[in-house]
Design a protein around this motif. Structure first.
Motif, PDB file in Angstrom:
ATOM      1  N   VAL A  31       0.861  -1.181   0.000  1.00 32.94           N
ATOM      2  CA  VAL A  31       0.000   0.000   0.000  1.00 32.94           C
ATOM      3  C   VAL A  31       0.898   1.231   0.000  1.00 32.94           C
ATOM      4  N   ASP A  32       0.676   2.117  -0.959  1.00 33.53           N
ATOM      5  CA  ASP A  32       1.519   3.302  -1.128  1.00 33.53           C
ATOM      6  C   ASP A  32       1.067   4.423  -0.196  1.00 33.53           C
ATOM      7  N   ALA A  33       1.469   4.299   1.071  1.00 36.15           N
ATOM      8  CA  ALA A  33       1.123   5.307   2.076  1.00 36.15           C
ATOM      9  C   ALA A  33       2.183   5.266   3.170  1.00 36.15           C
ATOM     10  N   VAL A  34       2.287   6.371   3.885  1.00 41.15           N
ATOM     11  CA  VAL A  34       3.218   6.455   4.996  1.00 41.15           C
ATOM     12  C   VAL A  34       2.463   6.951   6.224  1.00 41.15           C
ATOM     13  N   ASP A  49      -3.569  17.421   5.708  1.00 41.87           N
ATOM     14  CA  ASP A  49      -2.730  16.835   4.664  1.00 41.87           C
ATOM     15  C   ASP A  49      -2.724  15.313   4.675  1.00 41.87           C
ATOM     16  N   CYS A  50      -3.720  14.698   5.293  1.00 34.71           N
ATOM     17  CA  CYS A  50      -3.691  13.237   5.383  1.00 34.71           C
ATOM     18  C   CYS A  50      -4.983  12.629   4.836  1.00 34.71           C
ATOM     19  N   VAL A  51      -4.936  11.313   4.637  1.00 30.53           N
ATOM     20  CA  VAL A  51      -6.109  10.603   4.117  1.00 30.53           C
ATOM     21  C   VAL A  51      -6.833   9.827   5.212  1.00 30.53           C
ATOM     22  N   ALA A  52      -6.176   9.682   6.383  1.00 32.17           N
ATOM     23  CA  ALA A  52      -6.802   8.993   7.512  1.00 32.17           C
ATOM     24  C   ALA A  52      -6.071   9.377   8.794  1.00 32.17           C
ATOM     25  N   TYR A  53      -6.787   9.237   9.898  1.00 32.58           N
ATOM     26  CA  TYR A  53      -6.254   9.548  11.222  1.00 32.58           C
ATOM     27  C   TYR A  53      -6.410   8.321  12.107  1.00 32.58           C
ATOM     28  N   ILE A  54      -5.308   7.853  12.651  1.00 31.91           N
ATOM     29  CA  ILE A  54      -5.336   6.737  13.594  1.00 31.91           C
ATOM     30  C   ILE A  54      -5.292   7.334  14.987  1.00 31.91           C
ATOM     31  N   THR A  55      -6.329   7.104  15.763  1.00 34.68           N
ATOM     32  CA  THR A  55      -6.413   7.692  17.092  1.00 34.68           C
ATOM     33  C   THR A  55      -6.043   6.665  18.162  1.00 34.68           C
ATOM     34  N   ILE A  56      -5.343   7.147  19.170  1.00 34.72           N
ATOM     35  CA  ILE A  56      -4.966   6.298  20.301  1.00 34.72           C
ATOM     36  C   ILE A  56      -5.964   6.490  21.437  1.00 34.72           C
ATOM     37  N   THR A  57      -6.560   7.662  21.501  1.00 30.24           N
ATOM     38  CA  THR A  57      -7.516   7.965  22.557  1.00 30.24           C
ATOM     39  C   THR A  57      -8.931   7.984  21.977  1.00 30.24           C
ATOM     40  N   PRO A  64     -12.394  15.480   9.105  1.00 27.20           N
ATOM     41  CA  PRO A  64     -12.716  15.399   7.671  1.00 27.20           C
ATOM     42  C   PRO A  64     -12.161  14.157   6.973  1.00 27.20           C
ATOM     43  N   VAL A  65     -11.547  13.259   7.737  1.00 28.82           N
ATOM     44  CA  VAL A  65     -10.982  12.023   7.183  1.00 28.82           C
ATOM     45  C   VAL A  65     -11.449  10.848   8.038  1.00 28.82           C
ATOM     46  N   LEU A  86      -8.437   1.142   7.074  1.00 32.91           N
ATOM     47  CA  LEU A  86      -7.351   2.064   6.727  1.00 32.91           C
ATOM     48  C   LEU A  86      -6.989   1.917   5.248  1.00 32.91           C
ATOM     49  N   ILE A  87      -6.823   0.700   4.800  1.00 34.21           N
ATOM     50  CA  ILE A  87      -6.475   0.481   3.390  1.00 34.21           C
ATOM     51  C   ILE A  87      -7.592   0.957   2.481  1.00 34.21           C
ATOM     52  N   ASP A  88      -8.827   0.745   2.861  1.00 28.06           N
ATOM     53  CA  ASP A  88      -9.966   1.270   2.070  1.00 28.06           C
ATOM     54  C   ASP A  88      -9.910   2.785   1.986  1.00 28.06           C
ATOM     55  N   ALA A  89      -9.571   3.445   3.099  1.00 27.28           N
ATOM     56  CA  ALA A  89      -9.481   4.908   3.120  1.00 27.28           C
ATOM     57  C   ALA A  89      -8.363   5.396   2.187  1.00 27.28           C
ATOM     58  N   VAL A  90      -7.247   4.703   2.189  1.00 30.18           N
ATOM     59  CA  VAL A  90      -6.138   5.070   1.302  1.00 30.18           C
ATOM     60  C   VAL A  90      -6.542   4.876  -0.151  1.00 30.18           C
ATOM     61  N   ASN A  91      -7.184   3.783  -0.454  1.00 31.80           N
ATOM     62  CA  ASN A  91      -7.562   3.500  -1.826  1.00 31.80           C
ATOM     63  C   ASN A  91      -8.661   4.428  -2.349  1.00 31.80           C
ATOM     64  N   LYS A  92      -9.501   4.940  -1.471  1.00 25.16           N
ATOM     65  CA  LYS A  92     -10.597   5.826  -1.892  1.00 25.16           C
ATOM     66  C   LYS A  92     -10.141   7.267  -2.089  1.00 25.16           C
ATOM     67  N   SER A  93      -9.009   7.615  -1.506  1.00 26.54           N
ATOM     68  CA  SER A  93      -8.581   9.024  -1.591  1.00 26.54           C
ATOM     69  C   SER A  93      -7.841   9.310  -2.874  1.00 26.54           C
TER      70      SER A  93
END
Length: 93
Positions: A31-34, A49-57, A64-65, A86-93
């Motif tokens: 998957v081409d994402a960092v 500037d991102c396509v998804a947000y991974i939250t810890i809390t 907006p993502v 997450l991969i679906d979010a990357v692929n849809k953006s």
């Protein structure tokens, strides 16, 4: 390359651990994402500037993502479900 952010209080320990693991998982799946770790104070700036947000809390704010549960990557519980989101979010953006 598409950018994903993970945030915790200081952007050091927990978010770095999750970012490292998710980067590895994405690379394994080609998957081409960092994933970058940020502190929670810079979240509103970095989320633009991102396509998804991974939250810890637990979060109640709307973003907006897509918001991904980062605890799954720490514990392994429902990790594959969250990785698929997450991969679906990357692929849809």
């Amino acid at each position: 390359m598409k950018r994903i952010i993970v945030a915790c209080a200081n952007g050091v320990a927990t978010s770095q651990a999750v970012a490292s693991k998710v980067n590895r998982l994405l690379k394994e799946r080609k998957v081409d994402a960092v994933v970058d770790a940020v502190n929670i104070k810079s979240l509103d700036r970095d989320i633009k500037d991102c396509v998804a947000y991974i939250t810890i809390t637990k979060t109640v704010k709307e973003y907006p993502v897509p918001v991904i549960n980062g605890i799954a990557f720490l514990t392994g519980v429902r990790q594959e479900d969250e990785l698929k989101k997450l991969i679906d979010a990357v692929n849809k953006s």
